[in-house]
Motif scaffolding. Structure first.
Motif, PDB file in Angstrom:
ATOM      1  N   LEU A 238     -46.578   8.547  -2.829  1.00 35.95           N
ATOM      2  CA  LEU A 238     -45.382   8.141  -2.093  1.00 35.95           C
ATOM      3  C   LEU A 238     -44.828   9.313  -1.301  1.00 35.95           C
ATOM      4  N   THR A 239     -44.767  10.483  -1.927  1.00 32.42           N
ATOM      5  CA  THR A 239     -44.236  11.636  -1.195  1.00 32.42           C
ATOM      6  C   THR A 239     -45.193  12.120  -0.115  1.00 32.42           C
ATOM      7  N   ARG A 241     -46.329  10.352   2.080  1.00 25.58           N
ATOM      8  CA  ARG A 241     -45.922   9.624   3.277  1.00 25.58           C
ATOM      9  C   ARG A 241     -44.488   9.953   3.702  1.00 25.58           C
ATOM     10  N   SER A 242     -43.841  10.882   3.016  1.00 25.85           N
ATOM     11  CA  SER A 242     -42.425  11.141   3.271  1.00 25.85           C
ATOM     12  C   SER A 242     -42.206  12.095   4.440  1.00 25.85           C
ATOM     13  N   GLN A 243     -41.037  11.997   5.044  1.00 29.11           N
ATOM     14  CA  GLN A 243     -40.653  12.923   6.111  1.00 29.11           C
ATOM     15  C   GLN A 243     -40.485  14.340   5.567  1.00 29.11           C
ATOM     16  N   ASP A 244     -39.982  14.443   4.347  1.00 28.37           N
ATOM     17  CA  ASP A 244     -39.787  15.761   3.752  1.00 28.37           C
ATOM     18  C   ASP A 244     -41.108  16.502   3.556  1.00 28.37           C
ATOM     19  N   HIS A 245     -42.173  15.770   3.241  1.00 23.75           N
ATOM     20  CA  HIS A 245     -43.464  16.435   3.069  1.00 23.75           C
ATOM     21  C   HIS A 245     -43.943  17.018   4.387  1.00 23.75           C
ATOM     22  N   ARG A 263     -35.778  12.133   2.674  1.00 22.12           N
ATOM     23  CA  ARG A 263     -36.487  10.943   3.148  1.00 22.12           C
ATOM     24  C   ARG A 263     -37.964  11.268   3.342  1.00 22.12           C
TER      25      ARG A 263
END
Length: 263
Positions: A238-239, A241-245, A263
């Motif tokens: 899930l992370t 696909r995150s903006q933060d990653h 996010r």
């Protein structure tokens, strides 16, 4: 078997097999090739008829700097690639736990992220006293899902494990040894000799009793890993696909502090 490997070098000293992650120019950062080889090397080493003890180490100045940034970016660009990474991640951990031969980690340099996880899942861990260990997944906006959430609490307790996994703070090897995260922090000049001394001791032991003692101790750890790893990997996906990653990777490449938005 060693001829089937490009990123991991096999070498032998009697019945002692050394597996060396061999990307020194990238501080042995794990890319797709090395990750795929790690997913099968412990199975092959376990079945190797010419060895009784395994040493895992890294070439050059680091044990492993964790995930290669270009490889991680590729999985953001094509999230479906993370499905292969997830499958291999579980294979790495389970194959290390299933391997009956003693696995000794030799850390001549930093063990970071996945590199740290690899070290901590070894049976006995030696590190140069001037190096560090850390699992900074959160620093690039990812869940510590490759095994860190399984092994850290078993070694140093839940409170300290959560502190270090949620901050990604580095731990000097001497301090890591004092808290029980690793077994031994020794002067860098003595590291090779100390590791080989212990490896020879294992190789000269009653091998069935050593192997099956490891198997017995690992029963609970294997049960724990099998109950946790799927969820850990799912949260990590899930992370991915995150903006933060993406922000975390951008900041790392640009050598600046990330600005996370949750996010």
């Amino acid at each position: 078997m060693q001829q089937n490997y490009e990123a991991i070098e096999w070498s032998r000293n009697g019945r002692i097999l050394t597996l060396t992650m061999n990307r020194p120019g990238r501080l042995n950062a794990v890319d797709g090739q090395l990750h795929a080889e790690l997913a099968r090397v412990f199975i092959d080493a376990a079945n190797d008829p010419e060895s009784d003890v395994i040493i895992l180490t890294g070439a050059g100045r680091a044990f492993s700097a964790g995930g290669d940034m270009d490889w991680l970016q590729g999985q953001i660009d094509d999230p479906l690639k993370f499905e292969l990474t997830a499958r291999e991640a579980k294979q790495i951990i389970f194959s290390m736990l299933d391997c009956e031969k003693p696995i000794i980690a030799k850390l001549a340099g930093p063990a970071i992220g996945l590199g740290c996880t690899l070290a901590l899942f070894c049976d006995v861990i030696y590190a140069a006293d001037d190096t560090v260990l850390a699992d900074p997944h959160v620093g690039i906006g990812m869940v510590a899902g490759d095994g860190g959430a399984v092994i850290w609490p078993q070694l140093i307790g839940y409170a300290r494990a959560k502190e270090y996994l949620m901050t990604g703070d580095a731990i000097p090897a001497k301090e890591a040894a004092q808290m029980g995260l690793i077994n031994h922090a020794v002067p860098a000049a003595d590291l090779d000799a100390k590791v080989m001394e212990f490896a020879n001791r294992m190789a000269g032991s009653a091998l069935q009793s050593v192997r099956w003692t490891k198997v017995s101790v690992n029963i609970g750890l294997k049960q724990l890993a099998h109950s946790i790893m799927d969820a850990c990997i799912a949260y990590e996906s899930l992370t991915n696909r995150s903006q933060d990653h993406q922000e975390g990777l951008n900041a790392f490449k640009e050598r600046r502090k990330p600005v996370f938005t949750g996010r």
